[in-house]
Design a protein around this motif. Structure first.
Motif, PDB file in Angstrom:
ATOM      1  N   VAL A 613      46.154  51.258  45.770  1.00 23.38           N
ATOM      2  CA  VAL A 613      44.961  50.986  46.566  1.00 23.38           C
ATOM      3  C   VAL A 613      44.299  49.742  46.006  1.00 23.38           C
ATOM      4  CG1 VAL A 613      42.735  51.839  47.381  1.00 23.38           C
ATOM      5  CG2 VAL A 613      44.612  53.447  47.004  1.00 23.38           C
ATOM      6  N   GLN A 614      44.009  48.781  46.888  1.00 24.44           N
ATOM      7  CA  GLN A 614      43.290  47.583  46.476  1.00 24.44           C
ATOM      8  C   GLN A 614      42.050  47.433  47.354  1.00 24.44           C
ATOM      9  OE1 GLN A 614      45.407  43.972  46.040  1.00 24.44           O
ATOM     10  NE2 GLN A 614      46.859  44.767  44.566  1.00 24.44           N
ATOM     11  N   LYS A 615      40.926  47.168  46.705  1.00 24.02           N
ATOM     12  CA  LYS A 615      39.654  47.081  47.403  1.00 24.02           C
ATOM     13  C   LYS A 615      38.872  45.874  46.908  1.00 24.02           C
ATOM     14  CE  LYS A 615      35.922  48.219  49.740  1.00 24.02           C
ATOM     15  NZ  LYS A 615      35.839  48.031  51.209  1.00 24.02           N
ATOM     16  N   TYR A 621      33.900  40.965  43.064  1.00 24.60           N
ATOM     17  CA  TYR A 621      34.546  42.065  42.355  1.00 24.60           C
ATOM     18  C   TYR A 621      35.701  42.635  43.172  1.00 24.60           C
ATOM     19  CZ  TYR A 621      30.275  41.913  39.576  1.00 24.60           C
ATOM     20  OH  TYR A 621      29.238  41.503  38.790  1.00 24.60           O
ATOM     21  N   ASN A 622      36.812  42.918  42.476  1.00 20.99           N
ATOM     22  CA  ASN A 622      37.982  43.557  43.074  1.00 20.99           C
ATOM     23  C   ASN A 622      38.361  44.788  42.265  1.00 20.99           C
ATOM     24  OD1 ASN A 622      38.279  41.565  45.039  1.00 20.99           O
ATOM     25  ND2 ASN A 622      39.561  40.295  43.723  1.00 20.99           N
ATOM     26  N   LEU A 623      38.910  45.761  42.955  1.00 23.13           N
ATOM     27  CA  LEU A 623      39.371  47.003  42.337  1.00 23.13           C
ATOM     28  C   LEU A 623      40.811  47.253  42.750  1.00 23.13           C
ATOM     29  CD1 LEU A 623      38.902  49.731  40.820  1.00 23.13           C
ATOM     30  CD2 LEU A 623      38.122  50.658  43.018  1.00 23.13           C
ATOM     31  N   ARG A 624      41.652  47.609  41.775  1.00 24.44           N
ATOM     32  CA  ARG A 624      43.060  47.915  42.049  1.00 24.44           C
ATOM     33  C   ARG A 624      43.439  49.160  41.269  1.00 24.44           C
ATOM     34  NH1 ARG A 624      48.024  43.627  42.151  1.00 24.44           N
ATOM     35  NH2 ARG A 624      49.770  45.074  42.272  1.00 24.44           N
ATOM     36  N   THR A 625      43.987  50.144  41.971  1.00 25.80           N
ATOM     37  CA  THR A 625      44.399  51.408  41.364  1.00 25.80           C
ATOM     38  C   THR A 625      45.835  51.713  41.786  1.00 25.80           C
ATOM     39  OG1 THR A 625      42.133  52.234  41.438  1.00 25.80           O
ATOM     40  CG2 THR A 625      43.884  53.847  41.101  1.00 25.80           C
ATOM     41  N   ASP A 670      47.134  53.217  36.624  1.00 27.39           N
ATOM     42  CA  ASP A 670      46.525  51.981  36.143  1.00 27.39           C
ATOM     43  C   ASP A 670      45.343  51.637  37.042  1.00 27.39           C
ATOM     44  OD1 ASP A 670      48.523  51.688  34.205  1.00 27.39           O
ATOM     45  OD2 ASP A 670      49.817  50.580  35.585  1.00 27.39           O
ATOM     46  N   VAL A 671      44.190  51.394  36.442  1.00 23.88           N
ATOM     47  CA  VAL A 671      42.983  51.021  37.178  1.00 23.88           C
ATOM     48  C   VAL A 671      42.482  49.692  36.623  1.00 23.88           C
ATOM     49  CG1 VAL A 671      40.647  51.686  37.860  1.00 23.88           C
ATOM     50  CG2 VAL A 671      42.402  53.449  37.537  1.00 23.88           C
ATOM     51  N   THR A 672      42.280  48.718  37.504  1.00 26.13           N
ATOM     52  CA  THR A 672      41.821  47.403  37.096  1.00 26.13           C
ATOM     53  C   THR A 672      40.627  46.980  37.936  1.00 26.13           C
ATOM     54  OG1 THR A 672      44.069  46.741  36.476  1.00 26.13           O
ATOM     55  CG2 THR A 672      42.458  44.988  36.755  1.00 26.13           C
ATOM     56  N   VAL A 673      39.574  46.547  37.277  1.00 29.23           N
ATOM     57  CA  VAL A 673      38.402  45.965  37.930  1.00 29.23           C
ATOM     58  C   VAL A 673      38.283  44.527  37.441  1.00 29.23           C
ATOM     59  CG1 VAL A 673      35.918  46.120  38.332  1.00 29.23           C
ATOM     60  CG2 VAL A 673      37.263  48.201  38.002  1.00 29.23           C
TER      61      VAL A 673
END
Length: 828
Positions: A613-615, A621-625, A670-673
């Protein structure tokens, strides 16, 4: 050695001479500083190379700029209110006699950013084209009329417009272009894909070569620079990585379309650097999930690298560093022909008095050459050469080991791309690769003695071909094949004698372990793949691939189905699902030389599932899980040292064991902000993971399992300064303990305990300057800046004390200490 010292002396002398010259800002920077929202200064790169002219005086006004340009035979003329034009003096008089001209800029409709390189086409009896550069564009005509123009730029819809000179002779006009829809064949569909060059449809961040270089790492090495990504881990000594629980040999490296075999310097001595110099890398992509069907024979990841394409002018990139130095140069003779050459050398400074190292004599060199020719019909032919050479002479007296080795790898390949029409494209590649290894060494401990000798010669040659066809706007096909011939000739001898207390516990019946192999083989590897990309609707896309591989030497055929689905909910939210099976067989020289009988095993396979999931949370700001699961089957046996593997010849030590899993699995999230600003960027990632072997129905942690991991990357820009930091934390890696229970030594469960948690901070500070119009960068880097002692492993001994009792001694070993490095880069 003397040749390298001479080369280094010459390069250093050049840099000193250049540094001694008076430096200042370039004319380009001065013009940028005077250009504001009210004032526009335009010129053409055809006659003014503003970035190569150094200003030797303060210029803070239009008047001062006009005087400076006049001394260079240029004239600055105000052609309209607050619009200034720079022209050579001989042309400016002719211009002002009939000043019919248009001045402006080409910008992106959505972002408002300037589109450098956009082209404006018009016809005044002959076809004319002007380019929008950093200062904008300007064009001139002979009569006052309406001029029809067409504005184009790669990735944008062309725009047809006109400029009306009937009412005024000097027109100020900006054009706005809209981005064109992403071509079906170029759409990013694959899960766990990290593109280090361009923004993709999932709002992945941009990371250019300069940013990769700025990431604190050792040796100007792309294989090390990618460790900032979640799910990728390394012990810091080697450039090889574990990707989402996989072994180090499960990752493939592809350079300009060619899969490289073990492209590392000091291969059997931790693989300290890759043989690819970051200075010529243009685009680097990592596939860490279900990767496209064109990639095979590896399970965990693919690192795909494309080299740079030189601009029209000759460029030279010179870098002098403590650990390595390089020079890279390239040029495009015209729009059709270009070359790129890069040479890097390292290790020699370790032998000077700069360091108090008397261990030995390591050095490495690599050379890359790229040639390219483009023809009028769009055909592109590329030729490449990658040469790597290592020489090692080590004498670790304190560790009772010596080693001598020489490695020579050569890769030659040529590719051709032929567009048949706008929907059909053909590709072909022919290649030859040779890998030569010669190493020997000794172990001379008081209790253990051993020696090792290996000579390995492996040659690979073959060709591959592929076809890409866009049937409709919703359907695209790709088909490909590869045929490869592999031959190998291996001589291997290892002698081991003596015993210590570990021998009596682990191998009581194998006091003398010796191997003597002469192995020769040849065979053909065949591969076929196909992929269908289908657009279900404007939001839903799918890749459906199938790959077949066959090797003569094990007479096995592997069938690898793969699927990647992408759903673009809106411009800010994307979902991806990947399902597939990857296989990894042994290369023809991939037999386990430590085995008593050499053989090929069943190809190892992994069934992989990825959900991503990418938001885009907002403009900053970006979020990738990502959730992943890998189930290994037919796991091939491997060797490891139970307690410590920081040896030159780990196979000679008594704690060496053969691990024979029935299966294995890796799972995690993996969670990346990430945040992006004009002068400050950052990213923070957290990974929760587990990787285990299954042996005899029981689960055992693999030696690189790290349950919790955090990575924090910071980038800060201020004027000419840049500061970068990378902090990495993870749960301590598993370890095996020995306990002394009332004089009885008991070995605990394999990997049943853990080292202390790992924490490492790398820092890099750089300053960008100008030397006679050329870009210069001075940098200082600290790896493990806190000089933290991160536990690696244990070296056990069983010794008699003063009272005559035998006691167990555990000497803790650590990973790399503080490593400072300093360097100077010059580009011209």
């Amino acid at each position: 050695m003397f040749g390298k010292l001479f080369t280094a002396t010459v390069l250093l002398g050049i840099s000193w001479v250049l540094c001694a010259q008076q430096s200042g800002d370039s004319l380009e920077k001065v013009i940028d500083s005077l250009s504001t929202t009210q004032t526009q200064i335009v010129y053409s790169d055809d006659f003014l190379k503003a970035n190569s002219i150094i200003v030797d005086r303060p210029i803070r006004s239009i008047r001062a700029l006009k005087q400076f340009l006049y001394n260079l035979d240029y004239e600055l003329t105000e052609v309209k209110d607050h619009v200034y034009l720079i022209r050579p003096v001989e042309n400016s008089q002719q211009l002002m006699q009939s000043p019919i001209m248009a001045i402006g800029n080409v910008i992106d409709t959505e972002t408002g950013y300037q589109i450098v390189g956009a082209k404006i086409h018009f016809n005044t009896g002959t076809d004319v084209e002007v380019v929008n550069n950093k200062s904008g564009y300007y064009l001139t005509i002979d009569d006052r009329s309406k001029l029809k123009v067409t504005i184009t730029a790669p990735g944008y819809n062309p725009q047809h417009d006109e400029i009306d000179f009937q009412s005024q002779a000097i027109v100020s006009r900006n054009f706005e272009l809209q981005k064109s829809p992403e071509a079906l064949e170029n759409l990013y569909v694959t899960t766990s894909h990290f593109d280090f060059k361009s923004v993709n449809q999932a709002n992945q961040s941009i990371l250019t070569r300069d940013e990769l270089t700025a990431t604190p790492h050792i040796g100007n090495d792309p294989a090390r620079a990618v460790n900032k990504l979640p799910g990728i881990t390394s012990n810091g000594i080697t450039a090889r990585s574990h990707v989402r629980g996989g072994k180090q040999n499960e990752s493939q490296v592809v350079l300009n379309g060619l899969a490289l075999r073990n492209p590392y310097h000091f291969k059997d001595f931790f693989g300290v650097f890759s043989s690819i110099n970051l200075s010529y890398v243009d685009e680097l992509s990592i596939y860490a999930g279900v990767f496209p069907a064109k990639y095979g024979s590896y399970i965990s990841s693919v690192m795909e690298i494309q080299s740079s394409e030189p601009s029209d002018d000759l460029f030279v990139d010179l870098s002098l560093g403590i650990l390595s130095s390089h020079i890279t140069l390239g040029e495009s003779f015209n729009t059709e022909s270009q070359y790129l050459v890069s040479y890097r050398s390292g290790g020699d400074l370790l032998r000077t008095e700069l360091f108090n190292i008397e261990a030995g004599d390591p050095s490495f060199d690599d050379l890359f050459i790229h040639l390219q020719q483009e023809f009028d019909d769009g055909t592109v032919i590329k030729g490449n050469l990658l040469h790597a050479k290592d020489t090692i002479k080590l004498n670790l007296v304190n560790e009772d080991e010596t080693a001598r080795a020489k490695y020579i790898d050569n890769n030659y390949w040529m590719s051709i791309e032929k567009p048949i029409n706008e929907n059909l494209n053909l590709k072909g590649l022919v290649f030859f690769q040779s890998n030569n290894t010669n190493r020997n060494g000794d172990l001379f401990d008081d209790e253990l003695q051993g020696s090792i000798f290996e000579s390995r010669k492996t040659n690979t040659s073959g060709f591959s071909a592929g076809i890409n066809y866009s049937a409709t706007k919703s359907l695209a096909f790709s088909l490909g094949m590869m045929l490869k011939s592999e031959t190998t000739d291996i001589k291997y001898t290892s002698d081991f004698s003596g015993s210590d207390f570990l021998t009596e516990i682990l191998n009581p019946n194998q006091i003398n372990r010796s191997r003597n192999h002469r192995f020769k083989n040849s065979g053909i590897r065949k591969s076929l793949y196909g992929n269908v990309r289908y657009k279900f609707n404007n939001s839903f896309y799918g890749d459906f691939g199938l790959r077949l591989d066959h090797q003569d030497w094990n007479n096995e055929t592997q069938i690898s189905p793969r699927m990647n689905l992408s759903f673009f909910y809106d411009d800010t939210l994307t979902f991806r699902l990947g399902l597939g099976r990857h296989f990894q067989d042994q290369h023809i020289d991939g037999v386990l030389l430590e085995d008593e009988e050499l053989m090929y095993f069943e190809p190892e396979s992994a069934d992989i599932a990825i959900f991503e999931v990418q938001k885009e949370l907002n403009n900053h700001y970006n979020l990738r899980t990502e959730f992943y699961y890998k189930k290994y089957n037919d796991v091939q046996p491997y060797y490891e040292n139970l307690f410590i593997d920081l040896h030159l010849h780990p196979e000679l030590f008594s704690d060496r064991i053969r691990v024979e899993p029935e299966s294995a699995f890796s799972k995690g999230v993996d969670v990346t902000v990430s945040g992006y600003y004009d002068q400050f960027n950052w990213s923070a990632s957290y990974s929760f993971s587990e990787v285990k072997d299954v042996i005899g129905g029981d689960e055992f942690l693999r030696g690189w399992d790290q349950q919790n991991a955090v990575k924090l990357n910071l980038e800060w820009f201020w004027r000419k300064w840049q500061f970068n930091s990378l902090m990495q934390y993870h749960t301590g890696w598993p370890r095996t303990l020995i306990n002394d229970s009332e004089g009885e030594l008991i070995i605990g469960n394999r990997n049943g305990s853990r080292n202390k948690d790992f924490l490492n901070l790398d820092l890099r500070l750089s300053y960008d300057g100008m030397i006679k119009g050329h870009k210069a960068k001075y940098w200082l880097q600290l790896n493990n800046a806190l000089n933290r002692k991160n536990q690696c492993c244990s070296e056990y001994s069983y010794e008699e004390n003063d009272e005559g009792d035998f006691v167990l001694i555990n000497e803790q070993k650590d990973w790399l200490p503080l490593i400072p490095s300093i360097g100077f880069d010059l580009s011209f």
